[in-house]
Enzyme design. Structure first.
Site, PDB file in Angstrom:
ATOM      1  N   LYS A   1       0.714  -1.348  -0.144  1.00 49.57           N
ATOM      2  CA  LYS A   1      -0.048   0.169   0.081  1.00 49.57           C
ATOM      3  C   LYS A   1       0.866   1.249  -0.085  1.00 49.57           C
ATOM      4  O   LYS A   1       2.041   1.113   0.246  1.00 49.57           O
ATOM      5  CB  LYS A   1      -0.866  -0.086   1.311  1.00 49.57           C
ATOM      6  CG  LYS A   1      -1.817  -1.361   1.178  1.00 49.57           C
ATOM      7  CD  LYS A   1      -2.996  -1.243   2.340  1.00 49.57           C
ATOM      8  CE  LYS A   1      -3.883  -2.396   2.453  1.00 49.57           C
ATOM      9  NZ  LYS A   1      -4.882  -2.280   3.705  1.00 49.57           N
TER      10      LYS A   1
ATOM     11  N   PHE B   1     -15.597   3.201   6.892  1.00 51.33           N
ATOM     12  CA  PHE B   1     -14.147   3.684   6.635  1.00 51.33           C
ATOM     13  C   PHE B   1     -13.866   3.600   4.896  1.00 51.33           C
ATOM     14  O   PHE B   1     -12.798   3.860   4.552  1.00 51.33           O
ATOM     15  CB  PHE B   1     -13.223   2.842   7.378  1.00 51.33           C
ATOM     16  CG  PHE B   1     -13.117   1.346   6.953  1.00 51.33           C
ATOM     17  CD1 PHE B   1     -12.572   0.741   6.120  1.00 51.33           C
ATOM     18  CD2 PHE B   1     -13.652   0.467   8.095  1.00 51.33           C
ATOM     19  CE1 PHE B   1     -12.649  -0.590   5.897  1.00 51.33           C
ATOM     20  CE2 PHE B   1     -13.853  -0.866   7.790  1.00 51.33           C
ATOM     21  CZ  PHE B   1     -13.485  -1.380   6.851  1.00 51.33           C
TER      22      PHE B   1
ATOM     23  N   ARG C   1       2.544  -6.539   9.085  1.00 50.99           N
ATOM     24  CA  ARG C   1       1.959  -5.441   9.808  1.00 50.99           C
ATOM     25  C   ARG C   1       2.441  -5.152  11.171  1.00 50.99           C
ATOM     26  O   ARG C   1       2.264  -3.919  11.714  1.00 50.99           O
ATOM     27  CB  ARG C   1       0.451  -5.818   9.731  1.00 50.99           C
ATOM     28  CG  ARG C   1       0.005  -5.648   8.463  1.00 50.99           C
ATOM     29  CD  ARG C   1      -1.431  -6.215   8.328  1.00 50.99           C
ATOM     30  NE  ARG C   1      -2.072  -5.797   7.140  1.00 50.99           N
ATOM     31  CZ  ARG C   1      -3.330  -6.376   6.856  1.00 50.99           C
ATOM     32  NH1 ARG C   1      -4.107  -7.485   7.457  1.00 50.99           N
ATOM     33  NH2 ARG C   1      -4.039  -5.975   5.719  1.00 50.99           N
TER      34      ARG C   1
ATOM     35  N   HIS D   1      -1.991  -5.504   1.624  1.00 52.26           N
ATOM     36  CA  HIS D   1      -3.168  -6.172   1.341  1.00 52.26           C
ATOM     37  C   HIS D   1      -2.861  -7.482   0.773  1.00 52.26           C
ATOM     38  O   HIS D   1      -2.015  -7.914   0.143  1.00 52.26           O
ATOM     39  CB  HIS D   1      -4.021  -5.646   0.267  1.00 52.26           C
ATOM     40  CG  HIS D   1      -4.923  -6.290  -0.215  1.00 52.26           C
ATOM     41  ND1 HIS D   1      -6.265  -5.972   0.248  1.00 52.26           N
ATOM     42  CD2 HIS D   1      -5.393  -7.236  -1.295  1.00 52.26           C
ATOM     43  CE1 HIS D   1      -6.976  -6.922  -0.352  1.00 52.26           C
ATOM     44  NE2 HIS D   1      -6.663  -7.641  -1.354  1.00 52.26           N
TER      45      HIS D   1
ATOM     46  N   TYR E   1     -12.272  -1.992  -3.729  1.00 55.12           N
ATOM     47  CA  TYR E   1     -12.582  -2.430  -2.560  1.00 55.12           C
ATOM     48  C   TYR E   1     -14.447  -2.227  -2.647  1.00 55.12           C
ATOM     49  O   TYR E   1     -14.735  -2.028  -1.213  1.00 55.12           O
ATOM     50  CB  TYR E   1     -12.179  -1.265  -1.561  1.00 55.12           C
ATOM     51  CG  TYR E   1     -10.768  -1.544  -0.871  1.00 55.12           C
ATOM     52  CD1 TYR E   1     -10.560  -2.815  -0.460  1.00 55.12           C
ATOM     53  CD2 TYR E   1      -9.733  -0.619  -1.235  1.00 55.12           C
ATOM     54  CE1 TYR E   1      -9.438  -3.215   0.372  1.00 55.12           C
ATOM     55  CE2 TYR E   1      -8.487  -1.006  -0.909  1.00 55.12           C
ATOM     56  CZ  TYR E   1      -8.241  -2.115  -0.035  1.00 55.12           C
ATOM     57  OH  TYR E   1      -7.074  -2.527   0.472  1.00 55.12           O
TER      58      TYR E   1
ATOM     59  N   THR F   1      -5.373  -7.424  10.472  1.00 53.07           N
ATOM     60  CA  THR F   1      -5.610  -6.130  10.149  1.00 53.07           C
ATOM     61  C   THR F   1      -5.240  -5.088  11.013  1.00 53.07           C
ATOM     62  O   THR F   1      -4.465  -4.058  10.271  1.00 53.07           O
ATOM     63  CB  THR F   1      -7.223  -6.147   9.764  1.00 53.07           C
ATOM     64  OG1 THR F   1      -7.745  -7.303   9.220  1.00 53.07           O
ATOM     65  CG2 THR F   1      -7.569  -4.730   9.113  1.00 53.07           C
TER      66      THR F   1
ATOM     67  N   ARG G   1      -1.488 -14.431   4.170  1.00 59.94           N
ATOM     68  CA  ARG G   1      -2.160 -13.880   5.419  1.00 59.94           C
ATOM     69  C   ARG G   1      -1.464 -13.847   6.674  1.00 59.94           C
ATOM     70  O   ARG G   1      -1.386 -13.142   7.340  1.00 59.94           O
ATOM     71  CB  ARG G   1      -3.610 -14.367   5.490  1.00 59.94           C
ATOM     72  CG  ARG G   1      -4.564 -14.218   4.441  1.00 59.94           C
ATOM     73  CD  ARG G   1      -5.087 -12.951   4.177  1.00 59.94           C
ATOM     74  NE  ARG G   1      -5.709 -12.490   5.431  1.00 59.94           N
ATOM     75  CZ  ARG G   1      -6.779 -11.377   5.415  1.00 59.94           C
ATOM     76  NH1 ARG G   1      -6.434 -10.441   4.090  1.00 59.94           N
ATOM     77  NH2 ARG G   1      -7.365 -11.019   6.190  1.00 59.94           N
TER      78      ARG G   1
HETATM   79  P1  GDP Z   1      -7.441  -7.187   5.665  1.00 56.05           P
HETATM   80  O1  GDP Z   1      -8.231  -8.191   4.798  1.00 56.05           O
HETATM   81  O2  GDP Z   1      -6.882  -7.530   6.804  1.00 56.05           O
HETATM   82  O3  GDP Z   1      -6.975  -6.115   4.705  1.00 56.05           O
HETATM   83  O4  GDP Z   1      -8.920  -6.278   6.126  1.00 56.05           O
HETATM   84  P2  GDP Z   1     -10.315  -5.955   5.801  1.00 56.05           P
HETATM   85  O5  GDP Z   1     -10.699  -6.400   4.301  1.00 56.05           O
HETATM   86  O6  GDP Z   1     -11.341  -6.040   6.774  1.00 56.05           O
HETATM   87  O7  GDP Z   1     -10.371  -4.299   5.424  1.00 56.05           O
HETATM   88  C1  GDP Z   1      -9.587  -3.818   4.602  1.00 56.05           C
HETATM   89  C2  GDP Z   1      -8.890  -2.779   4.728  1.00 56.05           C
HETATM   90  O8  GDP Z   1      -9.589  -1.655   5.198  1.00 56.05           O
HETATM   91  C3  GDP Z   1      -7.761  -2.989   5.685  1.00 56.05           C
HETATM   92  O9  GDP Z   1      -6.714  -3.554   5.309  1.00 56.05           O
HETATM   93  C4  GDP Z   1      -7.575  -1.625   6.556  1.00 56.05           C
HETATM   94  O10 GDP Z   1      -6.656  -0.842   5.541  1.00 56.05           O
HETATM   95  C5  GDP Z   1      -8.903  -1.029   6.229  1.00 56.05           C
HETATM   96  N1  GDP Z   1      -9.754  -1.128   7.503  1.00 56.05           N
HETATM   97  C6  GDP Z   1     -10.005  -2.269   7.881  1.00 56.05           C
HETATM   98  N2  GDP Z   1     -10.789  -2.087   9.039  1.00 56.05           N
HETATM   99  C7  GDP Z   1     -10.644  -0.545   9.201  1.00 56.05           C
HETATM  100  C8  GDP Z   1     -11.280   0.335  10.325  1.00 56.05           C
HETATM  101  O11 GDP Z   1     -11.744  -0.118  11.542  1.00 56.05           O
HETATM  102  N3  GDP Z   1     -10.810   1.862   9.940  1.00 56.05           N
HETATM  103  C9  GDP Z   1     -10.105   2.144   9.077  1.00 56.05           C
HETATM  104  N4  GDP Z   1     -10.019   3.566   8.885  1.00 56.05           N
HETATM  105  N5  GDP Z   1      -9.702   1.358   8.180  1.00 56.05           N
HETATM  106  C10 GDP Z   1     -10.202   0.019   8.231  1.00 56.05           C
END
Ligand code: GDP
Length: 139
Positions: free
Chosen positions: A9, A57, A102, A115, A49, A91, A85
């Protein structure tokens, strides 16, 4: 053999850790089948996304993802979706295992460096979003 999409990212690219992330993949037996650096537009980030469009968010996340260039890669290997992963960590970097990407480099739940696709169906969609078949090189 499985494939997954990885993204370094804008925060990861900005921290100058492209090589560090790639080294973790290669030293763990993962092969890079495709790679490029791009700068997403807002609508391209929203398309990528789209599954998160109802999340609070979503606007902030898509702004962040367009804030600078990203490195998109197709990773290949046995069980590579889960392996990636594991290397990424949770996350929320505060909950990520010690030694994960991370945990070591993220500064924020949103600005979390990498990601990775979370399932075969999402991997297929995400790989197709950035690459065509001619750009994928199984080795
Ligand atoms: P990942 O699969 O671990 O990337 O997580 P998700 O698919 O749940 O979320 C996608 C991306 O959204 C994450 O990698 C973060 O960059 C962002 N994100 C997830 N949860 C939050 C949150 O609660 N707040 C904010 N600002 N960003 C979030």
């Amino acid at each position: 053999m499985e494939r997954t999409l990885s993204i370094i990212k804008p925060d990861g690219v900005g921290k100058n850790i492209i090589g560090e992330v790639i080294k973790r993949f290669e030293t763990n037996g993962i092969k890079i089948a495709a790679m490029k650096m791009i700068h997403l537009s807002k609508s391209q980030a929203q398309g990528f996304y789209a599954v998160h469009k109802e999340r609070p968010f979503f606007d902030s996340l898509t702004d962040f993802m367009t804030s600078g260039p990203i490195v998109v890669m197709v990773l290949e290997g046995e069980d590579v979706i889960a392996k990636n992963r594991t290397l990424m960590g949770a996350t929320n970097f505060k909950e990520a295992e010690e030694g994960t990407i991370r945990r070591e480099y993220a500064t924020d739940i949103e600005k979390n460096v990498v990601h990775g696709s979370d399932a075969p169906e999402t991997a297929a969609f995400e790989i197709g979003y950035f690459f065509n078949e001619l750009e994928l090189h199984s080795r």
